[in-house]
Design an enzyme around this catalytic site. Sequence first.
Site, PDB file in Angstrom:
ATOM      1  N   TYR A 144      69.563 -41.503  -6.459  1.00 19.21           N
ATOM      2  CA  TYR A 144      69.361 -40.189  -5.854  1.00 19.21           C
ATOM      3  C   TYR A 144      68.010 -39.638  -6.272  1.00 19.21           C
ATOM      4  CZ  TYR A 144      72.797 -37.682  -3.060  1.00 19.21           C
ATOM      5  OH  TYR A 144      73.545 -37.184  -2.026  1.00 19.21           O
ATOM      6  N   GLU A 183      66.315 -36.336  -5.040  1.00 18.34           N
ATOM      7  CA  GLU A 183      65.946 -35.061  -4.423  1.00 18.34           C
ATOM      8  C   GLU A 183      64.625 -34.553  -4.978  1.00 18.34           C
ATOM      9  OE1 GLU A 183      68.993 -32.144  -4.687  1.00 18.34           O
ATOM     10  OE2 GLU A 183      70.282 -33.126  -3.217  1.00 18.34           O
ATOM     11  N   ASP A 242      54.852 -35.943  19.526  1.00 15.07           N
ATOM     12  CA  ASP A 242      55.998 -36.788  19.206  1.00 15.07           C
ATOM     13  C   ASP A 242      55.671 -38.192  19.701  1.00 15.07           C
ATOM     14  OD1 ASP A 242      58.406 -38.137  18.979  1.00 15.07           O
ATOM     15  OD2 ASP A 242      59.616 -36.401  19.539  1.00 15.07           O
ATOM     16  N   THR A 250      59.412 -41.690  14.742  1.00 17.79           N
ATOM     17  CA  THR A 250      60.361 -42.586  14.103  1.00 17.79           C
ATOM     18  C   THR A 250      59.572 -43.755  13.529  1.00 17.79           C
ATOM     19  OG1 THR A 250      60.728 -43.661  16.233  1.00 17.79           O
ATOM     20  CG2 THR A 250      62.326 -41.982  15.552  1.00 17.79           C
ATOM     21  N   LYS A 260      61.295 -48.688  16.646  1.00 20.41           N
ATOM     22  CA  LYS A 260      60.648 -48.863  17.954  1.00 20.41           C
ATOM     23  C   LYS A 260      59.405 -49.756  17.837  1.00 20.41           C
ATOM     24  CE  LYS A 260      62.441 -44.457  19.744  1.00 20.41           C
ATOM     25  NZ  LYS A 260      62.841 -43.664  18.564  1.00 20.41           N
ATOM     26  N   ARG A 305      65.173 -47.813  10.645  1.00 22.57           N
ATOM     27  CA  ARG A 305      65.533 -46.613  11.380  1.00 22.57           C
ATOM     28  C   ARG A 305      65.344 -45.405  10.463  1.00 22.57           C
ATOM     29  NH1 ARG A 305      67.645 -47.702  16.228  1.00 22.57           N
ATOM     30  NH2 ARG A 305      68.391 -45.561  16.417  1.00 22.57           N
TER      31      ARG A 305
END
Length: 430
Positions: A65, A67, A211, A237, A240, A246
């Site tokens: 983790y 954060e 975008d 992203t 693609k 992803r």
Amino acid sequence: MTSPSAEQQPFRPEHPALTAADPELAALIRAEEQLQAETLRLIPSENYVSRAVLEASGTVLQNKYSEGYPGRRYYEGQQNIDQVERLAAERARAVFGVDHANVQPYSGSPANLAVYLAFAEPGDTVMGMALPMGGHLTHGWGVSATGTWFRGVQYGVHRDTGLIDLDQVRELALKERPTILFCGGTALPRTIDFAAFAEIARESGAVLVADIAHIAGLIAGGAHPSPVPYADVISTTTHKTLRGPRGAMLMCREEHAKAIDKAVFPGLQGGPHNQTTAAIAVALHEAAQPAFRDYAHAVVANARALADALLARGFDLVSGGTDNHLVLIDLTSRDVPGKTAAKALDRAGVVVNYNTVPYDTRKPFDPSGIRIGTPSLTSRGLGTGQMATVADWIDRGVTAARTGDEDALAVIRAEVAEVMAAHPAPGLAI
């Protein structure tokens, strides 16, 4: 005699631990590997990642983790994680030539939501391309949270050319004064004029967000103009055309870095997916290599060759062709709905998606078009000389969809499998 590269060597993992723990799921994964190996994947948002990206995605980084941001975490034990994230962000800045990169967004939609959080207040006006014209849900479309929490204004394309109506964009922007102006979308087969959008944003006082989720790999490889000199923020992203995991990234000018970072964390999400961050770093390293530039240009060359071959067979293409990786086919003149055609082509081993076309008279879940692209087939090594064969499969498959000829679809599927066997995909276990 030289030894084969890692990508050329046989790669046949049996997923032993998974098979022992959950044989049912292991069987489904093997079935998907087989399906991806045997079929022609023409969905423009899909691709094959390298074995290195796959390996990075499945590491012990999953266990941690983290954060916060490098050097400013809320959990200890970040000695290695900080270096992984710094490496990914550094490579993003280098590949795209940006001031700042945030590699933590979980996917494209959350990344776009972070843009709203950074620059807008609920109820503000935002502007983007209408979804039926080729835009994206998160650009203020009504059924999206972005169209619920904000006042969405949409622009479109010219009915006769299929090109973005920049006069309409300017007129709407000056009238509506949006806080955020999006350019980019999901079904745009032509080059985006980032400079024109920047001028409109300047005149209207909007923050310009490019975008580039679909075309990020083309931009990284120099096969599409870059929005970096023009856009305030760039959202993308990492899969693609970029051939990564992803995930997503937000890139921006230095003046917006603090607002973007704060919007991603703690504004929208908690700990980043460290294994995805590592895979993003790998993909960006690959995108910096000369071979990736060749790949990006080959994607465009294949798309143009495929578009030409489809036109020669009498297909109607939105905008008359393509400048990038994507071709949008209007099947109205073929007297077969897009959904019917897509499902028939899937049975033939040619995987596409049904899609609305501009000014479509049919409903979104049963539209008039299909959307195809060349990123995946280019990753498998198919070239322009084989695009006529691909167009022939589509032509025969659409005809079979109209006539209900399942035997014809079976013949195509066998032909597709034969060609795919001669062009193994990177990263696959088959």
